[in-house]
Design a protein around this motif. Structure first.
Motif, PDB file in Angstrom:
ATOM      1  N   ILE A  20      31.520  69.956  70.377  1.00  0.00           N
ATOM      2  CA  ILE A  20      32.621  69.910  70.586  1.00  0.00           C
ATOM      3  C   ILE A  20      33.715  69.016  71.691  1.00  0.00           C
ATOM      4  CG2 ILE A  20      34.747  70.960  71.711  1.00  0.00           C
ATOM      5  CD1 ILE A  20      34.442  72.059  69.428  1.00  0.00           C
ATOM      6  N   GLU A  21      33.734  68.074  71.028  1.00  0.00           N
ATOM      7  CA  GLU A  21      34.149  66.656  71.836  1.00  0.00           C
ATOM      8  C   GLU A  21      35.482  66.498  72.459  1.00  0.00           C
ATOM      9  OE1 GLU A  21      33.022  61.644  71.862  1.00  0.00           O
ATOM     10  OE2 GLU A  21      32.135  63.063  70.152  1.00  0.00           O
ATOM     11  N   ASN A  22      36.454  65.827  73.654  1.00  0.00           N
ATOM     12  CA  ASN A  22      37.509  66.135  73.740  1.00  0.00           C
ATOM     13  C   ASN A  22      38.619  66.768  73.184  1.00  0.00           C
ATOM     14  OD1 ASN A  22      37.274  63.416  75.296  1.00  0.00           O
ATOM     15  ND2 ASN A  22      37.031  62.171  72.628  1.00  0.00           N
ATOM     16  N   GLY A  23      37.655  68.506  72.887  1.00  0.00           N
ATOM     17  CA  GLY A  23      38.557  69.761  72.891  1.00  0.00           C
ATOM     18  C   GLY A  23      38.635  69.967  71.224  1.00  0.00           C
ATOM     19  N   SER A  24      38.002  68.984  70.947  1.00  0.00           N
ATOM     20  CA  SER A  24      38.011  69.561  68.962  1.00  0.00           C
ATOM     21  C   SER A  24      37.022  69.549  68.298  1.00  0.00           C
ATOM     22  CB  SER A  24      38.893  67.833  68.698  1.00  0.00           C
ATOM     23  OG  SER A  24      38.865  67.263  68.486  1.00  0.00           O
ATOM     24  N   PHE A  25      37.443  69.614  67.702  1.00  0.00           N
ATOM     25  CA  PHE A  25      36.143  69.368  66.222  1.00  0.00           C
ATOM     26  C   PHE A  25      36.468  69.486  64.944  1.00  0.00           C
ATOM     27  CE2 PHE A  25      36.431  74.280  65.418  1.00  0.00           C
ATOM     28  CZ  PHE A  25      35.349  74.505  64.556  1.00  0.00           C
ATOM     29  N   SER A  26      35.592  69.017  63.621  1.00  0.00           N
ATOM     30  CA  SER A  26      36.065  68.395  62.431  1.00  0.00           C
ATOM     31  C   SER A  26      34.629  69.138  61.490  1.00  0.00           C
ATOM     32  CB  SER A  26      36.939  67.719  61.579  1.00  0.00           C
ATOM     33  OG  SER A  26      35.841  66.414  62.148  1.00  0.00           O
TER      34      SER A  26
END
Length: 482
Positions: A120-126
């Protein structure tokens, strides 16, 4: 740091994955071939899954947003979200290849055999998962479990708050027909959402016409035609007269839609439960109450019941909230406002957010008609029976309870009597007192009553019952001294 390759090893840590409360599942709108699944976690965490079903060889696309760091965790690095399939803690499915924002190093787990770690980076992932070309040995009804709370990319680094939530998916073999219910709010006069997969004609002329009936003897309620791949969606109406909790939606292809044979014939039974609310009380007056019975008001997350609110008529305030049990069932009373007018009204049974406890999907609204009648005049408690005994200084009367809050009872001689030492006969009061909703009362003899029974064995009396606003009642007895 992010890395798109699938790891084959994780750095050993000391803390196992943290399990939490399951989150709610919301199905997005869309055609049968692209129905996103949105898995909702705590504090607005969300993971979007690109479809609700996947065939062999297809790719599952994933994207997550809203993640925040646990302020009580360590420092440095990035938190990690783990992905399991069907809650299998031992092994990730054989042949499933993952990529995207996969953590290069992970601390906080003894091994990584059972999950994929997304950084998770900056509150997100893909990320993504490629399925193997062969049919999956896993159940058709499967799910992706997302876990946070113990994993990080550096030793003693930042972590996610403890969380556990899931998104349901379907793993579809190439040729096997399947169907499932997507709706989770089933009420009389409502509807059932259904997804269909692989309902193709044997003659190669595309999809089939599929009929739906509820329970074995029910009529055909709806017909839907699948596309060339055998996929489709349907909305099946629920009859207004349907009652009872547990039912079966029968999905039928072949001849049921009345347009000739469409081989192969198929029959897929899908169990569902009806949500019901009924008013069990019969008389409703201003200031009184409605007694209600709730059935199958369960939270869509699968964890426990719902808080159900009640209001009378559309603009009425919430009068009470009743929490259902783990089966979604409850019985309770709803107060009727004293200022309500006589006539027809609607009790609105509401679940979702009306009780102010946050969202408890699915939202539900069931209207129940009832009539309010003017409050009847109160009735008095009436003495019953034949003769009674005066025992010592007491007289006990059997009663038919009234509705008056307080009834005054007076026991007088039926005619004039002569007391010991008196010169003339007169009416005397033998006993008196007050009662509420009682079936028996014991009254003390008055001074004149005691005086009479010192010399006499019996007396014919009249018991009079009186209460404000109520018609008086009388009863004649013969009192015998015992």
């Amino acid at each position: 740091m992010r890395n798109s390759r699938l790891l084959t090893r994780l750095v050993t840590g000391l803390v196992a994955l943290t399990l939490g409360t399951a989150g709610a599942l919301v199905f997005g709108a869309g055609p049968a071939q692209a129905a996103e699944v949105i898995a909702i976690g705590p504090s607005n965490v969300k993971v979007t899954i690109s479809n609700d079903h996947f065939h062999p060889g297809e790719r599952i696309l994933l994207s997550g947003t809203g993640f925040v760091e646990d302020p009580g965790s360590g420092s440095g690095g990035n938190p990690v979200l783990a992905l399991r399939v069907n809650d299998n803690e031992d092994d990730f499915p054989a042949g499933w290849e993952a990529g995207g924002d996969i953590a290069e190093t992970v601390y906080g787990a003894d091994d990584r055999e059972g999950f994929i770690p997304f950084e998770i980076e900056n509150g997100s992932f893909s990320g993504w998962i490629d399925l193997p070309d062969s049919p999956s040995p896993l159940p058709t009804a499967s799910w992706l479990r997302f876990l946070g709370g113990s994993l990080t990319t550096v030793q003693d680094g930042v972590k996610l708050p403890a969380m556990s939530f899931k998104g349901d998916i379907r793993l579809i073999p190439d040729t096997t027909e399947t169907a499932w219910i997507t709706s989770n709010n089933h009420v009389p006069s409502g509807a059932i959402g259904v997804e269909l997969r692989n309902f193709k004609r044997q003659d190669g002329q595309g999809g089939q016409k599929v009929a739906f009936r509820i329970d074995a003897q029910g009529p055909v309620l709806h017909c839907a035609e699948t596309d060339a791949e055998g996929d489709g969606s349907a909305v099946v109406p629920i009859p207004a007269e349907l009652t009872g909790k547990d039912h079966t939606l029968n999905v039928l292809a072949g001849t049921s839609c009345g347009e000739g044979t469409q081989a192969p014939p198929r029959s897929v039974p899908l169990a569902f439960s009806l949500t019901e609310a009924t008013i069990t009380s019969t008389t409703h007056t201003p200031g009184g109450k409605l007694t209600v019975k709730l059935s199958n008001f369960k939270n869509a997350s699968g964890v426990g019941g719902q808080s159900v609110a009640f209001r009378i008529d559309a603009a009425g305030p919430v009068l009470t909230c009743i929490a259902t049990n783990g089966n979604g069932d409850a019985t309770g009373d709803v107060p009727i406002p004293a200022e309500i007018t006589a006539g027809a009204h609607t009790l609105n049974v509401l679940a979702g957010t009306a009780c102010g406890a946050g969202s408890q999907p699915p939202p539900r609204s069931i209207p129940l008609a009832f009539d309010v009648t003017d409050a009847a005049d109160p009735t008095v408690a009436r003495a019953t029976g034949g003769s009674v005994n005066a025992k010592g200084t007491k007289v006990t009367l059997a009663l038919k309870p009234g509705t008056a809050e307080t009834t005054k009872l007076t026991v007088k001689s039926k005619g004039k009597v002569k007391l010991p030492g008196a010169k003339k006969k007169k009416l005397i009061t033998v006993a008196k007192g007050s009662v509420g909703a009682q079936t028996k009362v014991t009254l003390s003899l008055t001074k004149t009553g005691k005086k009479y029974f010192k010399k006499n064995k019996s007396l014919k009396v009249v018991v009079t019952s009186k209460a404000p606003g109520a018609a008086a009642a009388t009863k004649t007895f013969k009192v015998k001294k015992k």
